[in-house]
Design a protein around this motif. Structure first.
Motif, PDB file in Angstrom:
ATOM      1  N   GLY A   1     -12.692 -13.146  -0.709  1.00  0.00           N
ATOM      2  CA  GLY A   1     -13.185 -12.286   0.262  1.00  0.00           C
ATOM      3  C   GLY A   1     -11.893 -11.542   0.806  1.00  0.00           C
ATOM      4  O   GLY A   1     -11.912 -10.424   0.675  1.00  0.00           O
ATOM      5  N   TRP A   2     -10.975 -12.094   0.974  1.00  0.00           N
ATOM      6  CA  TRP A   2      -9.653 -11.241   1.300  1.00  0.00           C
ATOM      7  C   TRP A   2      -9.178 -10.534   0.181  1.00  0.00           C
ATOM      8  O   TRP A   2      -8.653  -9.401   0.274  1.00  0.00           O
ATOM      9  CB  TRP A   2      -8.663 -12.118   1.915  1.00  0.00           C
ATOM     10  N   ARG A   3      -9.076 -11.019  -0.928  1.00  0.00           N
ATOM     11  CA  ARG A   3      -8.628 -10.405  -2.393  1.00  0.00           C
ATOM     12  C   ARG A   3      -9.700  -8.802  -2.397  1.00  0.00           C
ATOM     13  O   ARG A   3      -9.004  -8.013  -2.759  1.00  0.00           O
ATOM     14  CB  ARG A   3      -8.714 -11.103  -3.572  1.00  0.00           C
ATOM     15  N   ALA A   4     -10.854  -9.231  -2.285  1.00  0.00           N
ATOM     16  CA  ALA A   4     -11.787  -7.774  -2.373  1.00  0.00           C
ATOM     17  C   ALA A   4     -11.599  -6.857  -1.373  1.00  0.00           C
ATOM     18  O   ALA A   4     -11.269  -5.694  -1.538  1.00  0.00           O
ATOM     19  CB  ALA A   4     -13.228  -8.437  -2.263  1.00  0.00           C
ATOM     20  N   ALA A   5     -11.192  -7.424  -0.139  1.00  0.00           N
ATOM     21  CA  ALA A   5     -11.052  -6.634   0.973  1.00  0.00           C
ATOM     22  C   ALA A   5      -9.471  -5.720   0.728  1.00  0.00           C
ATOM     23  O   ALA A   5      -9.619  -4.515   1.146  1.00  0.00           O
ATOM     24  CB  ALA A   5     -10.901  -7.380   2.209  1.00  0.00           C
ATOM     25  N   PHE A   6      -8.431  -6.571   0.329  1.00  0.00           N
ATOM     26  CA  PHE A   6      -7.391  -6.003   0.376  1.00  0.00           C
ATOM     27  C   PHE A   6      -7.274  -4.860  -0.876  1.00  0.00           C
ATOM     28  O   PHE A   6      -6.631  -3.772  -0.816  1.00  0.00           O
ATOM     29  CB  PHE A   6      -6.197  -6.865  -0.179  1.00  0.00           C
ATOM     30  N   GLU A   7      -8.160  -5.078  -1.811  1.00  0.00           N
ATOM     31  CA  GLU A   7      -8.208  -4.036  -3.017  1.00  0.00           C
ATOM     32  C   GLU A   7      -8.858  -2.865  -2.667  1.00  0.00           C
ATOM     33  O   GLU A   7      -8.636  -1.731  -2.821  1.00  0.00           O
ATOM     34  CB  GLU A   7      -8.976  -4.687  -4.220  1.00  0.00           C
ATOM     35  N   ARG A   8      -9.901  -3.210  -1.714  1.00  0.00           N
ATOM     36  CA  ARG A   8     -11.052  -1.999  -1.208  1.00  0.00           C
ATOM     37  C   ARG A   8     -10.016  -1.166  -0.195  1.00  0.00           C
ATOM     38  O   ARG A   8     -10.085  -0.080  -0.047  1.00  0.00           O
ATOM     39  CB  ARG A   8     -12.222  -2.484  -0.585  1.00  0.00           C
TER      40      ARG A   8
ATOM     41  N   PHE B   1      -9.250   2.744  -0.304  1.00  0.00           N
ATOM     42  CA  PHE B   1      -9.648   3.509   0.787  1.00  0.00           C
ATOM     43  C   PHE B   1      -8.317   4.490   1.092  1.00  0.00           C
ATOM     44  O   PHE B   1      -8.475   5.740   1.236  1.00  0.00           O
ATOM     45  CB  PHE B   1      -9.530   2.826   2.258  1.00  0.00           C
ATOM     46  N   PHE B   2      -6.995   4.156   0.670  1.00  0.00           N
ATOM     47  CA  PHE B   2      -5.961   5.030   0.607  1.00  0.00           C
ATOM     48  C   PHE B   2      -6.054   5.836  -0.586  1.00  0.00           C
ATOM     49  O   PHE B   2      -5.311   6.780  -0.320  1.00  0.00           O
ATOM     50  CB  PHE B   2      -4.487   4.097   0.898  1.00  0.00           C
ATOM     51  N   ASP B   3      -6.733   5.440  -1.667  1.00  0.00           N
ATOM     52  CA  ASP B   3      -6.784   6.471  -2.697  1.00  0.00           C
ATOM     53  C   ASP B   3      -7.862   7.353  -2.513  1.00  0.00           C
ATOM     54  O   ASP B   3      -8.058   8.249  -3.469  1.00  0.00           O
ATOM     55  CB  ASP B   3      -7.031   5.757  -3.928  1.00  0.00           C
ATOM     56  N   GLY B   4      -8.408   7.349  -1.405  1.00  0.00           N
ATOM     57  CA  GLY B   4      -9.747   8.439  -1.123  1.00  0.00           C
ATOM     58  C   GLY B   4     -11.011   7.891  -1.347  1.00  0.00           C
ATOM     59  O   GLY B   4     -11.909   8.798  -1.016  1.00  0.00           O
TER      60      GLY B   4
ATOM     61  N   TYR C   1       0.942  -1.331   0.017  1.00  0.00           N
ATOM     62  CA  TYR C   1       0.039   0.041   0.074  1.00  0.00           C
ATOM     63  C   TYR C   1       0.784   1.405   0.135  1.00  0.00           C
ATOM     64  O   TYR C   1       1.988   1.173   0.714  1.00  0.00           O
ATOM     65  CB  TYR C   1      -0.805  -0.072   1.148  1.00  0.00           C
ATOM     66  N   ASP C   2       0.462   2.343  -0.651  1.00  0.00           N
ATOM     67  CA  ASP C   2       1.052   3.573  -0.841  1.00  0.00           C
ATOM     68  C   ASP C   2       0.673   4.546   0.478  1.00  0.00           C
ATOM     69  O   ASP C   2      -0.060   5.331   0.179  1.00  0.00           O
ATOM     70  CB  ASP C   2       0.800   4.288  -2.037  1.00  0.00           C
ATOM     71  N   ALA C   3       1.188   3.842   1.504  1.00  0.00           N
ATOM     72  CA  ALA C   3       0.857   4.649   2.794  1.00  0.00           C
ATOM     73  C   ALA C   3       1.655   4.180   3.765  1.00  0.00           C
ATOM     74  O   ALA C   3       2.343   3.185   3.721  1.00  0.00           O
ATOM     75  CB  ALA C   3      -0.684   4.194   3.159  1.00  0.00           C
ATOM     76  N   ALA C   4       2.038   5.070   4.868  1.00  0.00           N
ATOM     77  CA  ALA C   4       2.700   4.736   6.080  1.00  0.00           C
ATOM     78  C   ALA C   4       2.445   3.574   6.768  1.00  0.00           C
ATOM     79  O   ALA C   4       1.102   3.231   6.798  1.00  0.00           O
ATOM     80  CB  ALA C   4       2.767   6.138   7.047  1.00  0.00           C
ATOM     81  N   LYS C   5       3.492   2.797   7.229  1.00  0.00           N
ATOM     82  CA  LYS C   5       2.829   1.744   8.113  1.00  0.00           C
ATOM     83  C   LYS C   5       1.820   1.831   9.241  1.00  0.00           C
ATOM     84  O   LYS C   5       1.016   1.063   9.249  1.00  0.00           O
ATOM     85  CB  LYS C   5       4.172   0.960   8.786  1.00  0.00           C
ATOM     86  N   ALA C   6       2.148   3.001   9.963  1.00  0.00           N
ATOM     87  CA  ALA C   6       1.260   3.368  10.951  1.00  0.00           C
ATOM     88  C   ALA C   6      -0.353   3.422  10.606  1.00  0.00           C
ATOM     89  O   ALA C   6      -1.240   3.069  11.231  1.00  0.00           O
ATOM     90  CB  ALA C   6       1.750   4.421  11.913  1.00  0.00           C
TER      91      ALA C   6
END
Length: 151
Positions: free
Chosen positions: A132-139, A143-146, A18-23
């Protein structure tokens, strides 16, 4: 990076950067106001989450799944090590089964690598759990894309 999923010896492993900080990525897993926007399978239209973000804390995700109705996933956090590691347990598909989910958060050059390992996942359920996990990980990436799920 797209979601990478592998199932071997009744253990599912899912990975995504993910293009986001670990925290921030860790926080998205334990903040109920954030999980409502990404948790659940592809057909999940609404999620109500309650999370006690602490060692021995409980969590509950009540999902509304299109064409299915309501489905609740709940369990207990057994390891809480922000922002590095989250391990929780939940009931499995049979009455006597306990499923363990281990989520590792690692900073990389291109963002935060999330590695999820869920076991056991018996062969007859691997496709539905993987999807289920694939869809959640993509979503979560959305979320990080806004993008936000409207409840």
């Amino acid at each position: 990076m797209s979601v990478q999923i592998n199932c071997e010896q009744n253990c599912l492993t899912a990975k995504k950067i993910y293009d986001a900080a670990k925290a921030d990525v860790f926080d998205a897993w334990i903040d109920a106001a954030k999980t409502t926007h990404w948790w659940g399978c592809e057909d999940t239209s609404k999620v109500q989450s309650d999370i006690e973000p602490q060692q021995d804390g409980c969590y509950r995700h009540k999902m509304t799944i299109n064409g299915v109705g309501e489905h609740t996933v709940e369990g207990k956090i057994i390891t809480f090590d922000p922002p590095n590691l989250l391990i929780y347990q939940m009931p499995g598909f049979s009455a006597d089964q306990i499923v363990t989910v281990r989520v590792i958060f690692e900073q990389s050059e291109s963002g935060t690598l999330v590695t999820l390992m869920q076991s056991p996942v018996h062969p007859e359920y691997q496709e539905i759990v993987s999807n289920g996990w694939r869809a959640a990980f993509e979503r979560l990436g959305q979320f990080f894309d806004g993008q936000r799920r409207v409840a």
